[in-house]
Design an enzyme around this catalytic site. Structure first.
Site, PDB file in Angstrom:
ATOM      1  N   HIS A   1      -8.675  -0.435   3.513  1.00 57.24           N
ATOM      2  CA  HIS A   1      -8.400  -1.872   3.537  1.00 57.24           C
ATOM      3  C   HIS A   1      -8.024  -2.273   4.964  1.00 57.24           C
ATOM      4  CE1 HIS A   1      -7.016  -0.363  -0.478  1.00 57.24           C
ATOM      5  NE2 HIS A   1      -7.766  -1.358  -0.905  1.00 57.24           N
TER       6      HIS A   1
ATOM      7  N   GLN B   1       0.822  -1.204   0.000  1.00 54.71           N
ATOM      8  CA  GLN B   1       0.000   0.000   0.000  1.00 54.71           C
ATOM      9  C   GLN B   1       0.858   1.256   0.000  1.00 54.71           C
ATOM     10  OE1 GLN B   1      -3.026  -1.024  -0.345  1.00 54.71           O
ATOM     11  NE2 GLN B   1      -3.821   0.995  -0.743  1.00 54.71           N
TER      12      GLN B   1
END
Length: 424
Positions: free
Chosen positions: A323, A255
């Site tokens: 997420h 990420q």
């Protein structure tokens, strides 16, 4: 990546805050570009494409020949991967469109609801440092299932005036043929206001940088719908002593490499786990092609050591991550207690990148704590729900007094008369 140990609840707000940029000057710049696109159409788009993308284009429409060339030149293994991902995404999303039963609320009064695809939608697909062809699947497939009448796609051209072959392959795979080589703010303006070349749409979907995000927010003020408020990408990993440090580090880095303004958060009940993850991050970071970008993102990120798993769950719900990965013992039971998250990944073998590409769920998700009140993109995002009702004479008579009394109490006598003129 800073570590915060056993924080008092009064300090949680500072832990869950996202990096904030001054948007006042940004909004002014973006508005000026949108205004020019609104007034000058294709001419303004040509000028800004030259200025921002460094290429002069006489026409923006992708031709059928360009699409077929992309299909021909794209690596066959990548084509197969895209096709496999598309099949999973279609399988998952196809179950989201369901007919609803007609309900007889009283004898002679029938009410029902019907989902209708939004007539015209626009998809924005970033194509700069990372052409996000996977997003075409995430947006184009539910648009197709919803039955949207017209779907157009805009993506910025490269220096040679072309779009990445994977973008064109994915677009034709999901049935999109109206594709335009336009990027950034000018693309949002083109889809919002329409030009001689680009048709105007009713709703715009897709991620983008801070300029694209600002443009979507501004056109929303003019009556256009957008998918959701969006900010930099983020992940939160909840890990206890049963997690695998190398896996957790890889998830955090996956990420962080999105952009320097991305944020990753590790929440754990084990100080040893946090230390091992940090060592793994250093080791894996050195091997990443985008390590400079990831390193900047990590400087805005943190690891938080909590006393109990219950406190960890509470902090994770307060953070409301785009997420959320749960790498803990009894991960499924913990997942049942999650109320704020865009998408949840359960267990040591559920990396966030699988959801980004191919498991079937959608990767267009709420960021910046908007998961507290927004859902990710689904087929529902591409439909509007229309209610219907049909009354017989007997049905109207049975409900007439109720409506008349309520209308008169609100001082709306014409409303009451619309009933009484039929029943008396």
């Amino acid at each position: 990546m800073n570590t915060i140990a056993f924080p008092q609840k009064s300090s949680w707000e500072s832990i869950i805050v996202r990096p904030v940029a001054d948007s006042s000057t940004l909004m002014a710049k973006v508005k000026s570009v949108l205004d020019e696109v609104k007034q000058q159409g294709d001419t303004a788009i040509q000028q800004y494409t030259k200025l921002f993308d460094g290429v002069e284009l006489s026409q923006f429409t992708v031709t059928e020949e360009e699409i077929q060339e992309a299909v021909h030149v794209l690596d066959k293994d990548l084509k197969l991967a895209i096709e496999n991902a598309a099949a999973n995404i279609r399988s998952f999303h196809s179950h989201q469109l369901k007919s609803e039963p007609m309900v007889e609320t009283m004898p002679g009064i029938q009410c029902w609801r019907k989902s209708v695809g939004i007539d015209k939608v626009g998809l924005y697909i970033p194509g700069g440092s990372a052409p996000l062809f996977s997003t075409i699947l995430m947006l184009g497939i539910p648009a197709s299932i919803a039955g949207c009448g017209e779907v157009i796609l805009c993506s910025p051209p490269d220096k040679s005036g072309k779009l990445h072959p994977a973008i064109l392959f994915a677009a034709q795979l999901v049935g999109i043929r109206k594709i335009f080589k336009i990027g950034g703010v000018q693309a949002i303006g083109a889809m919002a206001f329409g030009t001689k070349t680009v048709p105007a749409v009713y709703k715009i979907f897709g991620p983008g940088n801070q300029y694209v995000t600002a443009a979507k927010q501004l056109v929303q003020l003019e009556g256009l719908a957008i998918d959701m408020p969006a900010g930099p990408s983020e992940v939160c990993v909840m890990a206890d002593e049963t997690a695998v440090p190398a896996y957790v580090a890889a998830d955090l880095l996956s990420q962080a490499e999105h952009g320097p303004d991305s944020q990753v958060v590790l929440v754990s009940t084990s100080s040893e786990m946090i230390n091992q993850v940090k060592l793994e991050i250093e080791k894996q970071l050195a091997e990443l092609p985008r390590k400079e970008i990831a390193a900047i993102a990590l400087s805005n990120s943190r690891a938080v050591l909590m006393n109990t798993i219950e406190e960890a769950i509470e902090l994770v719900n307060a953070y409301a991550a785009e997420h959320l990965i749960i790498a803990c013992n009894n991960a499924e039971s913990i997942a049942e207690k999650i109320v704020n998250a865009g998408s949840v990944f359960i267990g040591n073998y559920s990396p966030e990148s699988v959801g980004d590409y191919a498991s079937g769920t959608n990767h267009t998700l709420p960021t910046n704590a908007y998961a507290r009140m927004y859902s990710g993109v689904s087929v529902d995002s591409f439909v509007k729900k229309i209610t219907f009702q049909k009354l017989t004479k007997e049905g109207l008579i049975s409900i007439a007094t109720t409506v008349e009394k309520m209308a008169e109490a609100e001082g709306l006598s014409a409303h009451a008369r619309a009933v009484s003129i039929r029943t008396k």
